[in-house]
Design a protein around this motif. Sequence first.
Motif, PDB file in Angstrom:
ATOM      1  N   ALA A  25       0.682  -1.073   0.310  1.00 52.98           N
ATOM      2  CA  ALA A  25      -0.205  -0.101  -0.312  1.00 52.98           C
ATOM      3  C   ALA A  25       1.062   1.032  -0.246  1.00 52.98           C
ATOM      4  CB  ALA A  25      -1.378   0.071   1.126  1.00 52.98           C
ATOM      5  N   GLY A  26       2.282   1.062   0.510  1.00 53.20           N
ATOM      6  CA  GLY A  26       3.104   2.627   0.123  1.00 53.20           C
ATOM      7  C   GLY A  26       3.724   3.016   1.041  1.00 53.20           C
ATOM      8  N   ALA A  27       2.710   1.723   2.674  1.00 51.82           N
ATOM      9  CA  ALA A  27       3.144   2.762   4.038  1.00 51.82           C
ATOM     10  C   ALA A  27       4.584   2.393   4.416  1.00 51.82           C
ATOM     11  CB  ALA A  27       1.726   2.245   4.470  1.00 51.82           C
ATOM     12  N   LEU A  28       4.940   1.396   3.955  1.00 47.48           N
ATOM     13  CA  LEU A  28       6.352   0.689   4.775  1.00 47.48           C
ATOM     14  C   LEU A  28       7.739   0.193   3.433  1.00 47.48           C
ATOM     15  CD1 LEU A  28       7.706   0.403   7.110  1.00 47.48           C
ATOM     16  CD2 LEU A  28       6.324  -2.054   6.930  1.00 47.48           C
ATOM     17  N   LYS A  29       8.140   0.641   3.776  1.00 47.64           N
ATOM     18  CA  LYS A  29       9.717   0.216   3.246  1.00 47.64           C
ATOM     19  C   LYS A  29      10.774   0.077   3.848  1.00 47.64           C
ATOM     20  CE  LYS A  29      12.011   0.975  -0.900  1.00 47.64           C
ATOM     21  NZ  LYS A  29      11.310  -0.312  -1.961  1.00 47.64           N
ATOM     22  N   PRO A  30      11.427  -1.313   4.104  1.00 53.63           N
ATOM     23  CA  PRO A  30      12.969  -0.896   4.498  1.00 53.63           C
ATOM     24  C   PRO A  30      14.282  -0.492   4.282  1.00 53.63           C
ATOM     25  CG  PRO A  30      12.356  -3.231   3.713  1.00 53.63           C
ATOM     26  CD  PRO A  30      11.013  -2.758   3.877  1.00 53.63           C
ATOM     27  N   LEU A  31      14.622   0.316   4.977  1.00 53.28           N
ATOM     28  CA  LEU A  31      15.946   0.831   4.371  1.00 53.28           C
ATOM     29  C   LEU A  31      17.315  -0.325   4.758  1.00 53.28           C
ATOM     30  CD1 LEU A  31      17.571   3.574   4.084  1.00 53.28           C
ATOM     31  CD2 LEU A  31      17.800   3.594   6.539  1.00 53.28           C
ATOM     32  N   LEU A  32      17.515  -0.420   3.177  1.00 44.00           N
ATOM     33  CA  LEU A  32      19.183  -0.943   2.897  1.00 44.00           C
ATOM     34  C   LEU A  32      20.299  -1.096   3.432  1.00 44.00           C
ATOM     35  CD1 LEU A  32      16.920  -3.016   2.442  1.00 44.00           C
ATOM     36  CD2 LEU A  32      18.208  -3.792   0.429  1.00 44.00           C
ATOM     37  N   ASP A  33      21.303  -1.479   3.706  1.00 40.32           N
ATOM     38  CA  ASP A  33      22.283  -0.284   3.511  1.00 40.32           C
ATOM     39  C   ASP A  33      23.533  -0.965   2.473  1.00 40.32           C
ATOM     40  OD1 ASP A  33      24.682   0.631   5.122  1.00 40.32           O
ATOM     41  OD2 ASP A  33      25.902  -1.506   4.890  1.00 40.32           O
ATOM     42  N   GLU A  34      24.067   0.879   1.964  1.00 38.39           N
ATOM     43  CA  GLU A  34      24.560   0.854   0.794  1.00 38.39           C
ATOM     44  C   GLU A  34      26.164  -0.310   0.454  1.00 38.39           C
ATOM     45  OE1 GLU A  34      26.561   4.162   0.957  1.00 38.39           O
ATOM     46  OE2 GLU A  34      28.590   3.717   2.214  1.00 38.39           O
ATOM     47  N   GLN A  35      25.980  -1.020   1.617  1.00 39.92           N
ATOM     48  CA  GLN A  35      26.784  -2.354   1.012  1.00 39.92           C
ATOM     49  C   GLN A  35      26.518  -3.205   0.362  1.00 39.92           C
ATOM     50  OE1 GLN A  35      30.306  -2.335   2.884  1.00 39.92           O
ATOM     51  NE2 GLN A  35      30.811  -0.451   3.226  1.00 39.92           N
ATOM     52  N   ARG A  36      27.115  -4.014  -0.267  1.00 37.03           N
ATOM     53  CA  ARG A  36      26.221  -5.357  -1.063  1.00 37.03           C
ATOM     54  C   ARG A  36      27.515  -6.417  -0.567  1.00 37.03           C
ATOM     55  NH1 ARG A  36      21.982  -4.574  -5.592  1.00 37.03           N
ATOM     56  NH2 ARG A  36      21.800  -6.937  -5.271  1.00 37.03           N
ATOM     57  N   PHE A  37      26.500  -7.673  -0.383  1.00 37.82           N
ATOM     58  CA  PHE A  37      27.347  -8.623   0.237  1.00 37.82           C
ATOM     59  C   PHE A  37      26.070  -9.932  -0.960  1.00 37.82           C
ATOM     60  CE2 PHE A  37      27.862  -5.648   3.738  1.00 37.82           C
ATOM     61  CZ  PHE A  37      29.013  -5.936   3.759  1.00 37.82           C
ATOM     62  N   GLY A  38      27.613 -10.805  -0.875  1.00 37.24           N
ATOM     63  CA  GLY A  38      27.322 -12.087  -1.919  1.00 37.24           C
ATOM     64  C   GLY A  38      27.476 -13.226  -0.422  1.00 37.24           C
ATOM     65  N   PHE A  39      27.511 -14.167  -1.249  1.00 36.70           N
ATOM     66  CA  PHE A  39      27.740 -15.964  -0.010  1.00 36.70           C
ATOM     67  C   PHE A  39      28.394 -15.736   0.294  1.00 36.70           C
ATOM     68  CE2 PHE A  39      25.782 -20.083  -0.351  1.00 36.70           C
ATOM     69  CZ  PHE A  39      25.462 -20.164   1.646  1.00 36.70           C
ATOM     70  N   ASP A  40      29.842 -15.359  -0.451  1.00 34.83           N
ATOM     71  CA  ASP A  40      31.129 -15.672   0.355  1.00 34.83           C
ATOM     72  C   ASP A  40      31.556 -14.638   1.350  1.00 34.83           C
ATOM     73  OD1 ASP A  40      30.977 -18.120  -0.955  1.00 34.83           O
ATOM     74  OD2 ASP A  40      32.390 -17.206  -2.893  1.00 34.83           O
ATOM     75  N   ASP A  41      30.599 -13.491   1.282  1.00 33.79           N
ATOM     76  CA  ASP A  41      31.103 -12.254   2.167  1.00 33.79           C
ATOM     77  C   ASP A  41      30.748 -12.082   3.058  1.00 33.79           C
ATOM     78  OD1 ASP A  41      32.882 -11.919  -0.203  1.00 33.79           O
ATOM     79  OD2 ASP A  41      30.631 -11.093  -1.497  1.00 33.79           O
ATOM     80  N   VAL A  42      29.491 -13.368   3.948  1.00 29.81           N
ATOM     81  CA  VAL A  42      28.638 -13.714   5.458  1.00 29.81           C
ATOM     82  C   VAL A  42      29.823 -13.128   6.156  1.00 29.81           C
ATOM     83  CG1 VAL A  42      27.438 -14.722   6.687  1.00 29.81           C
ATOM     84  CG2 VAL A  42      27.249 -15.641   4.264  1.00 29.81           C
ATOM     85  N   GLY A  43      31.037 -13.669   6.130  1.00 30.04           N
ATOM     86  CA  GLY A  43      31.701 -12.657   7.557  1.00 30.04           C
ATOM     87  C   GLY A  43      31.972 -11.318   7.591  1.00 30.04           C
ATOM     88  N   SER A  44      32.148 -10.673   6.548  1.00 27.10           N
ATOM     89  CA  SER A  44      31.997  -9.266   6.259  1.00 27.10           C
ATOM     90  C   SER A  44      30.862  -8.631   6.323  1.00 27.10           C
ATOM     91  CB  SER A  44      32.747  -8.386   4.676  1.00 27.10           C
ATOM     92  OG  SER A  44      33.584  -9.480   4.192  1.00 27.10           O
ATOM     93  N   ALA A  45      29.652  -9.047   5.845  1.00 25.47           N
ATOM     94  CA  ALA A  45      28.592  -9.140   6.596  1.00 25.47           C
ATOM     95  C   ALA A  45      28.045  -8.763   7.571  1.00 25.47           C
ATOM     96  CB  ALA A  45      27.091  -9.484   5.714  1.00 25.47           C
TER      97      ALA A  45
END
Length: 328
Positions: free
Chosen positions: A291-311
């Motif tokens: 309905a447009g009333a809620l949206k999560p904020l995502l951190d600007e950095q992206r992480f792949g499966f192999d980067d779990v530790g960095s996440a």
Amino acid sequence: MKSMILNAYGADAKFEPAELPRPSVKPGHVVLRVAASSVNTVDTMIKGMGKDLPLSPDLPAVLGMDFAGTIEDVGEGVSGFAIGDEVYGCAGGLADLQGALAEYMLADARLIAHKPKSLSMREAAALPLVGITAFEGLKRAGATTGQKVLVHGGAGGVGHLAIQLAKHLGADVYATGRGQAQLDVISGYGATAIDFTTQQVADYVAQHTGGAGFDVIFDAVGGANMTNSFEAAALNGQIASTVALLELDLSPAHFKGLTLHVIFMLIPMLYDHKREDHGAILAKLAEIVDAGALKPLLDEQRFGFDDVGSAYDRLTSGQAMGKVVVDI
């Protein structure tokens, strides 16, 4: 299936790739192909503290509570879901429940809902734990139209959703933060931003409530900050806290007649207690999102499966702005 596992707990423990058996479907459950998982503070606590937390899984452990993905198998007795459905939820990564840091995951169908249509998989994966927490806290505190609601930690994972949900409920919303970036996030969601490093509680209570205090306080900071919540609350006010792990003199709460709601959203998973409530909340959140009333904020950095530790390191560094998400 591919997975990232922990063979040890501790601050220096490393996630390691491992091949594990693909889970088999069982009654009341679905098997889903995981597309993304977000990192929550409780995930980092499990990694760092291990068995000092009673909810930590045995080693080797597959962590990751939040997920979004696509159903591949549907167990006996499951209704409302079909193979190919895109879903999201918080259904593993603790006790004896395998987490989402794997290609496939077995999930209790009561703990999931159809993914919001307007969100990507990454965005949907950011929502379950913090969204349920924010929703439950505001509901138990009775937040409603016309009230003054204060959110402590308004730019955090739970806090930024609590602001939006309180606004959706018709409340007049205020939120604390520090630094211009956090204050801008708070203001961007339509709340009045309060810099807790420059304003004393008594001052902002006087400025925004005429000294009467806030009707509802959602304390997503908790701990020692609870005393600030007591001070900022109106007489007979309602306080919802996500972190009540402390010893505290309740005298100020007594003399104001305050009600404290402790929000521990992992209870349904840990104790198999009213799991269907989480599925219902997620379905409601999806409606609010679409309905447009809620949206999560995502951190600007992206992480792949192999980067779990960095996440995980990104979240524990305190530098993340918004939810940290791992693409699986």
